[in-house]
Design a protein around this motif. Structure first.
Motif, PDB file in Angstrom:
ATOM      1  N   GLY A 160       0.785  -1.225   0.000  1.00 58.31           N
ATOM      2  CA  GLY A 160       0.000   0.000   0.000  1.00 58.31           C
ATOM      3  C   GLY A 160       0.818   1.276   0.000  1.00 58.31           C
ATOM      4  O   GLY A 160       0.358   2.312  -0.478  1.00 58.31           O
ATOM      5  N   GLY A 161       2.031   1.243   0.543  1.00 58.44           N
ATOM      6  CA  GLY A 161       2.863   2.443   0.623  1.00 58.44           C
ATOM      7  C   GLY A 161       4.335   2.111   0.491  1.00 58.44           C
ATOM      8  O   GLY A 161       4.767   0.988   0.775  1.00 58.44           O
ATOM      9  N   TYR A 162       5.119   3.094   0.071  1.00 51.68           N
ATOM     10  CA  TYR A 162       6.553   2.870  -0.129  1.00 51.68           C
ATOM     11  C   TYR A 162       7.276   2.587   1.176  1.00 51.68           C
ATOM     12  O   TYR A 162       8.255   1.840   1.199  1.00 51.68           O
ATOM     13  CB  TYR A 162       7.179   4.091  -0.822  1.00 51.68           C
ATOM     14  N   SER A 163       6.805   3.186   2.260  1.00 47.96           N
ATOM     15  CA  SER A 163       7.461   2.950   3.546  1.00 47.96           C
ATOM     16  C   SER A 163       7.381   1.476   3.944  1.00 47.96           C
ATOM     17  O   SER A 163       8.292   0.953   4.598  1.00 47.96           O
ATOM     18  CB  SER A 163       6.837   3.827   4.635  1.00 47.96           C
ATOM     19  N   GLU A 164       6.306   0.801   3.532  1.00 52.56           N
ATOM     20  CA  GLU A 164       6.188  -0.631   3.809  1.00 52.56           C
ATOM     21  C   GLU A 164       7.236  -1.418   3.028  1.00 52.56           C
ATOM     22  O   GLU A 164       7.791  -2.401   3.532  1.00 52.56           O
ATOM     23  CB  GLU A 164       4.783  -1.111   3.446  1.00 52.56           C
ATOM     24  N   CYS A 165       7.503  -0.995   1.802  1.00 48.57           N
ATOM     25  CA  CYS A 165       8.537  -1.645   0.997  1.00 48.57           C
ATOM     26  C   CYS A 165       9.916  -1.471   1.639  1.00 48.57           C
ATOM     27  O   CYS A 165      10.738  -2.394   1.636  1.00 48.57           O
ATOM     28  CB  CYS A 165       8.565  -1.062  -0.421  1.00 48.57           C
ATOM     29  N   VAL A 166      10.161  -0.275   2.180  1.00 49.15           N
ATOM     30  CA  VAL A 166      11.463  -0.006   2.814  1.00 49.15           C
ATOM     31  C   VAL A 166      11.684  -0.941   3.997  1.00 49.15           C
ATOM     32  O   VAL A 166      12.777  -1.503   4.167  1.00 49.15           O
ATOM     33  CB  VAL A 166      11.552   1.468   3.253  1.00 49.15           C
ATOM     34  N   VAL A 167      10.664  -1.119   4.803  1.00 50.18           N
ATOM     35  CA  VAL A 167      10.775  -2.011   5.963  1.00 50.18           C
ATOM     36  C   VAL A 167      11.038  -3.449   5.511  1.00 50.18           C
ATOM     37  O   VAL A 167      11.900  -4.148   6.067  1.00 50.18           O
ATOM     38  CB  VAL A 167       9.490  -1.950   6.819  1.00 50.18           C
TER      39      VAL A 167
END
Length: 268
Positions: free
Chosen positions: A167-174
């Protein structure tokens, strides 16, 4: 029963519209603008404050339209619901790393473009096996639902990649940090913002691949030609008076090599 994010957005917007129609229209003493809340360098909300290049552009345009900063209401948008929020009049315009494409122009109009980015990959700093897009065919890749980057990977770059859309790029970073994934892909401006965060410094690097040209535009509702023209005038002034260059340097730093401000091609 599981409800999709898009379905939930439609339901909430429908209720909002019903309430508005019952209570009468409200004078436009404020302006609602759609931005991303989780993109360092572009659109980020931290402790109630907003920062980023898109935020600065949005404030500049709003001022040219006659709104002070305290009259701006920023609303969070996701890549998958930008068109919905415009169509349901929840926001006046959207400034959210919104790449102009023919598919999107069938649903909304754009002003601009105001920025040129390129699709790239962000990988862990010790990654040595991913050097080109084709190397992703045996890797786990993350992108965001509704993004042009995800579609580009599926259609052209690495059809066999194990692609996870979140849903969001921050989730991909994690997920990338936790070794759940091998790479994430989106525009280099977005990736550079994440890599430059203090909490991420030394953890990630950009592959340095120009996998596509992404022209960011400001989304408006279909047929809003007067607003489109006004925004284009504001964007031209922003470049001419030097504000555009200041915003780039302030949000991306000296190391990020941005393209010059692109010529406006949408509308008048």
């Amino acid at each position: 029963m599981k409800v999709s994010k898009a379905g939930a957005v439609v339901a909430v917007l429908a209720l909002s519209l019903t309430a508005t129609s019952c209570g009468g229209s409200e004078e436009e003493s404020t302006i609602s603008i759609g931005i991303k809340f989780d993109q360092p360098g572009l659109g980020l909300r931290e402790d109630g404050a907003f920062s980023g290049f898109d935020v600065d552009v949005a404030k500049y345009v709003a001022k040219e339209l006659g709104y002070d900063e305290d009259q701006i209401e920023f609303k969070q948008v996701y890549s998958s619901d930008r068109e919905l929020l415009l169509q349901y009049k929840e926001v006046k315009f959207v400034v959210a790393s919104y790449s102009i494409s023919e598919k999107r122009k069938a649903k909304v109009d754009f002003a601009g473009p105001y920025f040129l980015a390129h699709q790239d990959l962000m990988i862990r700093s010790d990654e040595t096996e991913i050097k080109k897009a084709q190397d992703l065919n045996s890797k786990r890749l993350c992108s965001v639902t509704g993004s042009t980057s995800a579609q580009n990977v599926k259609d052209k770059l690495a059809k066999k990649a194990d692609l996870l859309e979140l849903g969001g790029y921050s989730e991909c970073v994690v997920a990338l940090q936790d070794d759940v994934l091998d790479a994430m892909t989106t525009d280099n401006a977005i990736l550079a913002g994440y890599a430059a965060q203090k909490s991420n410094q030394g953890k990630f690097k950009l592959a340095g691949l120009n996998l596509s040209d992404e022209y960011y535009g400001i989304g408006v509702r279909k047929g809003e030609t007067e607003l489109q023209t006004q925004i284009n005038a504001a964007l031209r002034k922003m470049v001419k008076d030097g504000s555009w260059s200041r915003f780039v340097k302030a949000n991306f730093g000296d190391e990020y090599r941005s393209e010059p401000a692109p010529a406006i091609t949408e509308g008048k």
